[in-house]
Design a protein around this motif. Structure first.
Motif, PDB file in Angstrom:
ATOM      1  N   VAL A 288       0.784  -1.112  -0.043  1.00  0.00           N
ATOM      2  CA  VAL A 288      -0.003  -0.069   0.089  1.00  0.00           C
ATOM      3  C   VAL A 288       0.849   1.158  -0.076  1.00  0.00           C
ATOM      4  CG1 VAL A 288      -1.885   1.327   1.124  1.00  0.00           C
ATOM      5  CG2 VAL A 288      -1.887  -1.066   1.272  1.00  0.00           C
ATOM      6  N   ASN A 289       0.831   2.042  -0.891  1.00  0.00           N
ATOM      7  CA  ASN A 289       1.459   3.338  -0.897  1.00  0.00           C
ATOM      8  C   ASN A 289       0.288   4.371  -1.315  1.00  0.00           C
ATOM      9  OD1 ASN A 289       4.327   2.531  -1.348  1.00  0.00           O
ATOM     10  ND2 ASN A 289       3.575   1.294  -2.962  1.00  0.00           N
ATOM     11  N   ALA A 290       0.430   5.266  -0.194  1.00  0.00           N
ATOM     12  CA  ALA A 290      -0.772   6.221  -0.175  1.00  0.00           C
ATOM     13  C   ALA A 290      -0.129   7.585   0.283  1.00  0.00           C
ATOM     14  CB  ALA A 290      -1.853   5.961   0.743  1.00  0.00           C
ATOM     15  N   PRO A 291      -0.116   8.605  -0.520  1.00  0.00           N
ATOM     16  CA  PRO A 291       0.683   9.895  -0.366  1.00  0.00           C
ATOM     17  C   PRO A 291      -0.020  10.869   0.562  1.00  0.00           C
ATOM     18  CG  PRO A 291      -0.282   9.971  -2.414  1.00  0.00           C
ATOM     19  CD  PRO A 291      -0.655   8.545  -1.927  1.00  0.00           C
ATOM     20  N   TYR A 292      -1.548  10.743   0.718  1.00  0.00           N
ATOM     21  CA  TYR A 292      -2.156  11.805   1.376  1.00  0.00           C
ATOM     22  C   TYR A 292      -2.736  11.481   2.743  1.00  0.00           C
ATOM     23  CZ  TYR A 292      -2.272  13.908  -3.532  1.00  0.00           C
ATOM     24  OH  TYR A 292      -1.919  14.373  -4.631  1.00  0.00           O
ATOM     25  N   VAL A 293      -2.880  12.048   3.996  1.00  0.00           N
ATOM     26  CA  VAL A 293      -3.447  11.803   4.942  1.00  0.00           C
ATOM     27  C   VAL A 293      -4.321  13.371   5.417  1.00  0.00           C
ATOM     28  CG1 VAL A 293      -3.363  11.490   7.425  1.00  0.00           C
ATOM     29  CG2 VAL A 293      -1.884  10.337   5.911  1.00  0.00           C
ATOM     30  N   ARG A 294      -5.663  12.944   5.448  1.00  0.00           N
ATOM     31  CA  ARG A 294      -6.573  14.043   5.912  1.00  0.00           C
ATOM     32  C   ARG A 294      -6.686  13.944   7.598  1.00  0.00           C
ATOM     33  NH1 ARG A 294     -12.653  14.776   4.098  1.00  0.00           N
ATOM     34  NH2 ARG A 294     -12.764  17.131   3.754  1.00  0.00           N
ATOM     35  N   VAL A 295      -6.327  15.072   8.114  1.00  0.00           N
ATOM     36  CA  VAL A 295      -6.332  15.224   9.530  1.00  0.00           C
ATOM     37  C   VAL A 295      -7.122  16.174  10.110  1.00  0.00           C
ATOM     38  CG1 VAL A 295      -4.420  15.691  11.073  1.00  0.00           C
ATOM     39  CG2 VAL A 295      -3.655  14.816   9.179  1.00  0.00           C
ATOM     40  N   TRP A 296      -7.934  15.648  11.078  1.00  0.00           N
ATOM     41  CA  TRP A 296      -8.761  16.726  12.024  1.00  0.00           C
ATOM     42  C   TRP A 296      -7.935  16.705  13.349  1.00  0.00           C
ATOM     43  CZ3 TRP A 296     -10.566  13.240   8.432  1.00  0.00           C
ATOM     44  CH2 TRP A 296     -11.715  13.770   7.728  1.00  0.00           C
ATOM     45  N   THR A 307       0.993  15.342   3.147  1.00  0.00           N
ATOM     46  CA  THR A 307       1.337  14.465   2.169  1.00  0.00           C
ATOM     47  C   THR A 307       2.541  13.622   2.902  1.00  0.00           C
ATOM     48  OG1 THR A 307       2.677  16.188   1.163  1.00  0.00           O
ATOM     49  CG2 THR A 307       0.640  15.667   0.062  1.00  0.00           C
ATOM     50  N   PRO A 308       2.568  12.829   3.646  1.00  0.00           N
ATOM     51  CA  PRO A 308       3.520  12.273   4.151  1.00  0.00           C
ATOM     52  C   PRO A 308       4.239  11.008   3.465  1.00  0.00           C
ATOM     53  CG  PRO A 308       1.524  11.351   5.244  1.00  0.00           C
ATOM     54  CD  PRO A 308       1.246  12.544   4.440  1.00  0.00           C
ATOM     55  N   GLU A 309       3.451  10.524   2.366  1.00  0.00           N
ATOM     56  CA  GLU A 309       3.949   9.709   1.229  1.00  0.00           C
ATOM     57  C   GLU A 309       4.105   8.201   2.046  1.00  0.00           C
ATOM     58  OE1 GLU A 309       4.137  10.192  -1.744  1.00  0.00           O
ATOM     59  OE2 GLU A 309       4.138  12.427  -1.898  1.00  0.00           O
ATOM     60  N   LEU A 310       3.103   8.017   2.539  1.00  0.00           N
ATOM     61  CA  LEU A 310       2.790   6.715   3.240  1.00  0.00           C
ATOM     62  C   LEU A 310       3.341   5.375   2.331  1.00  0.00           C
ATOM     63  CD1 LEU A 310      -0.405   6.967   5.220  1.00  0.00           C
ATOM     64  CD2 LEU A 310       1.993   7.496   5.912  1.00  0.00           C
ATOM     65  N   ASP A 311       4.503   4.723   2.506  1.00  0.00           N
ATOM     66  CA  ASP A 311       4.770   3.330   2.035  1.00  0.00           C
ATOM     67  C   ASP A 311       4.587   2.458   3.175  1.00  0.00           C
ATOM     68  OD1 ASP A 311       6.792   4.343   3.487  1.00  0.00           O
ATOM     69  OD2 ASP A 311       8.363   3.506   2.207  1.00  0.00           O
ATOM     70  N   LEU A 312       3.447   1.695   3.169  1.00  0.00           N
ATOM     71  CA  LEU A 312       3.115   0.795   4.002  1.00  0.00           C
ATOM     72  C   LEU A 312       3.474  -0.435   4.070  1.00  0.00           C
ATOM     73  CD1 LEU A 312      -0.525   2.333   5.085  1.00  0.00           C
ATOM     74  CD2 LEU A 312       1.513   2.988   6.408  1.00  0.00           C
ATOM     75  N   GLY A 313       3.850  -0.704   2.887  1.00  0.00           N
ATOM     76  CA  GLY A 313       4.432  -2.160   2.554  1.00  0.00           C
ATOM     77  C   GLY A 313       2.991  -3.052   2.442  1.00  0.00           C
ATOM     78  N   THR A 314       2.933  -4.110   3.153  1.00  0.00           N
ATOM     79  CA  THR A 314       1.973  -4.882   3.406  1.00  0.00           C
ATOM     80  C   THR A 314       1.524  -5.029   4.868  1.00  0.00           C
ATOM     81  OG1 THR A 314       3.356  -7.086   3.537  1.00  0.00           O
ATOM     82  CG2 THR A 314       2.305  -6.398   1.349  1.00  0.00           C
ATOM     83  N   THR A 315       1.953  -3.996   5.681  1.00  0.00           N
ATOM     84  CA  THR A 315       1.666  -4.474   7.092  1.00  0.00           C
ATOM     85  C   THR A 315       0.283  -4.040   7.577  1.00  0.00           C
ATOM     86  OG1 THR A 315       2.165  -1.795   7.443  1.00  0.00           O
ATOM     87  CG2 THR A 315       4.359  -3.601   7.657  1.00  0.00           C
ATOM     88  N   GLY A 316      -0.312  -3.242   6.689  1.00  0.00           N
ATOM     89  CA  GLY A 316      -1.694  -2.989   7.015  1.00  0.00           C
ATOM     90  C   GLY A 316      -2.100  -1.954   8.127  1.00  0.00           C
ATOM     91  N   LYS A 317      -0.882  -1.330   8.746  1.00  0.00           N
ATOM     92  CA  LYS A 317      -0.867  -0.748  10.013  1.00  0.00           C
ATOM     93  C   LYS A 317      -0.251   0.816  10.012  1.00  0.00           C
ATOM     94  CE  LYS A 317       1.050  -3.953  12.431  1.00  0.00           C
ATOM     95  NZ  LYS A 317       1.660  -4.352  13.667  1.00  0.00           N
ATOM     96  N   LEU A 318      -1.049   1.856  10.449  1.00  0.00           N
ATOM     97  CA  LEU A 318      -0.469   3.092  10.795  1.00  0.00           C
ATOM     98  C   LEU A 318      -0.815   3.478  12.191  1.00  0.00           C
ATOM     99  CD1 LEU A 318       0.794   5.729   9.738  1.00  0.00           C
ATOM    100  CD2 LEU A 318      -1.772   6.431   8.888  1.00  0.00           C
ATOM    101  N   GLY A 319       0.280   3.860  13.131  1.00  0.00           N
ATOM    102  CA  GLY A 319       0.241   4.134  14.147  1.00  0.00           C
ATOM    103  C   GLY A 319       0.121   5.850  14.312  1.00  0.00           C
ATOM    104  N   VAL A 320      -0.795   6.349  15.307  1.00  0.00           N
ATOM    105  CA  VAL A 320      -0.617   7.648  15.462  1.00  0.00           C
ATOM    106  C   VAL A 320      -0.662   7.880  16.954  1.00  0.00           C
ATOM    107  CG1 VAL A 320      -3.184   7.802  15.455  1.00  0.00           C
ATOM    108  CG2 VAL A 320      -2.056   9.915  15.142  1.00  0.00           C
ATOM    109  N   GLY A 321       0.341   9.118  17.442  1.00  0.00           N
ATOM    110  CA  GLY A 321       0.529   9.215  18.809  1.00  0.00           C
ATOM    111  C   GLY A 321      -0.516  10.235  19.148  1.00  0.00           C
ATOM    112  N   SER A 322      -0.471  10.421  20.570  1.00  0.00           N
ATOM    113  CA  SER A 322      -1.348  11.298  21.077  1.00  0.00           C
ATOM    114  C   SER A 322      -0.849  12.927  21.069  1.00  0.00           C
ATOM    115  CB  SER A 322      -1.896  11.185  22.476  1.00  0.00           C
ATOM    116  OG  SER A 322      -0.778  11.012  23.247  1.00  0.00           O
TER     117      SER A 322
END
Length: 339
Positions: A288-296, A307-322
């Motif tokens: 999965v390669n996804a350039p855009y993240v919409r943030v609230w 545009t963090p240019e996410l190259d998530l490979g096949t992990t299927g996970k994105l972590g977000v800190g508080s």
């Protein structure tokens, strides 16, 4: 909302003889014979090209000056890819006090979308072998739907023994809706909050990008939790099948994202930080390669697209800190608070 963000084919130059000329204050017709009239330009040498940074317009008033050598493109008017057309590639000579050789290219950008958008274009200046000499980003702000703007991208003097530039290609096209454009400086948005992503860090397959939230308004901002995210692909379509995890500890320990948010109050001028973390491990399945993240930033906030240019490979996970207060933040020069 489809948008262009594909890699364009290289524009290979057929002839690369550099008839280097002086950098005086003269007129010339930009665009390689595409119909533009002569433009009286301010006298600029290659070392002054950094001064040319204004957004492109249909009739630019400040351009690199002198008499450049137009390096021929393979067809009249260049080629177009996803709304970007390169008109002419120029070489600028070292005579009359100008040090070294510099290069520029005229381009046209057409917004093929249905709403006003801000674009970031990445151009690659190429050697005769097709290798990259330098990559240059160009931001084009607030292009209305269906509108075409003209601009110039400039590569400074090559460093060391860099080869001559004989071609140019469009490497990447990114666009975000103007209403959702991020900003690290400048005029404070109507929301009173400025949100942007940094360049991030990558090591051994681990990616970490910081989301920065600055209170540029006049009252306090209260945070207690995590940014809300949605992921979009190159055509701004929602990406399914990726789990957005609260906390970054499931991606990597030691990042500070332990999943326990604390209340944060930002006074005017203060900032907060939250990290995005992922790995680019690729195993079975489609990466999965996804350039855009919409943030609230908060549930009631307006969305901002980064545009963090996410190259998530096949992990299927994105972590977000508080969110946590960023004690190191300093407002850059030229920042304007919201009255």
């Amino acid at each position: 909302m489809p948008t262009a963000s594909r890699t364009a084919p290289a524009i290979t130059v057929l002839a690369a003889a550099l008839l280097l000329a002086a950098c005086g204050s003269q007129t010339y017709s930009p665009g390689g014979g595409t119909g533009g009239g002569p433009v009286q330009a301010e006298a600029l040498c290659p070392s002054d090209f950094s001064r040319y940074g204004s957004p492109p317009s249909s009739e630019p008033s400040v351009r690199p000056s002198g008499t450049p050598t137009a390096l021929p493109l393979p067809s009249v008017g260049g080629t177009a890819e996803d709304g970007v057309k390169i008109a002419t590639l120029y070489a600028w000579g070292p005579e009359s006090g100008c040090a070294g050789v510099a290069y520029s290219a005229d381009f046209e950008l057409t917004n093929q979308q249905s709403e006003t958008a801000t674009y970031t274009l990445t151009f690659g200046f190429l050697s005769a072998s097709g290798g990259a000499v330098d990559n240059v980003d160009r931001t084009v702000e607030a292009v209305g739907p269906g509108r075409t703007v003209k601009g110039t991208v400039v590569m400074g003097e090559p460093v060391g023994n860099a080869p001559e530039v004989t071609g140019i290609e469009v490497i990447k096209i990114r666009s975000v809706p103007e209403a959702e454009a991020s900003s690290a400086s400048g005029t404070c948005p109507k929301s009173g909050m400025r949100l942007y992503a940094d360049q991030g860090d990558a090591a051994m397959g681990l990616r970490v990008v910081g989301l920065h939230l600055v209170n540029c308004g006049t009252g306090p901002v209260q945070l207690n939790g995590y940014p809300k995210l949605t992921i979009q692909d190159e055509d701004h379509r929602a990406v399914d099948g990726v789990r957005i995890l609260q906390g970054t500890d499931q991606i990597s320990t030691g990042l500070g994202g332990d999943g326990r948010p604390q209340p944060v109050v930002l006074r005017p001028g203060e900032a907060a930080l939250a990290e995005l973390a992922w790995r680019n491990t690729t195993q079975a399945g489609a990466p999965v390669n996804a350039p855009y993240v919409r943030v609230w930033a908060t549930p009631a906030a307006d969305p901002v697209m980064v545009t963090p240019e996410l190259d998530l490979g096949t992990t299927g996970k994105l972590g977000v800190g508080s969110w946590r207060k960023d004690e190191t933040h300093r407002e850059p020069a030229g920042t304007t608070a919201r009255p």
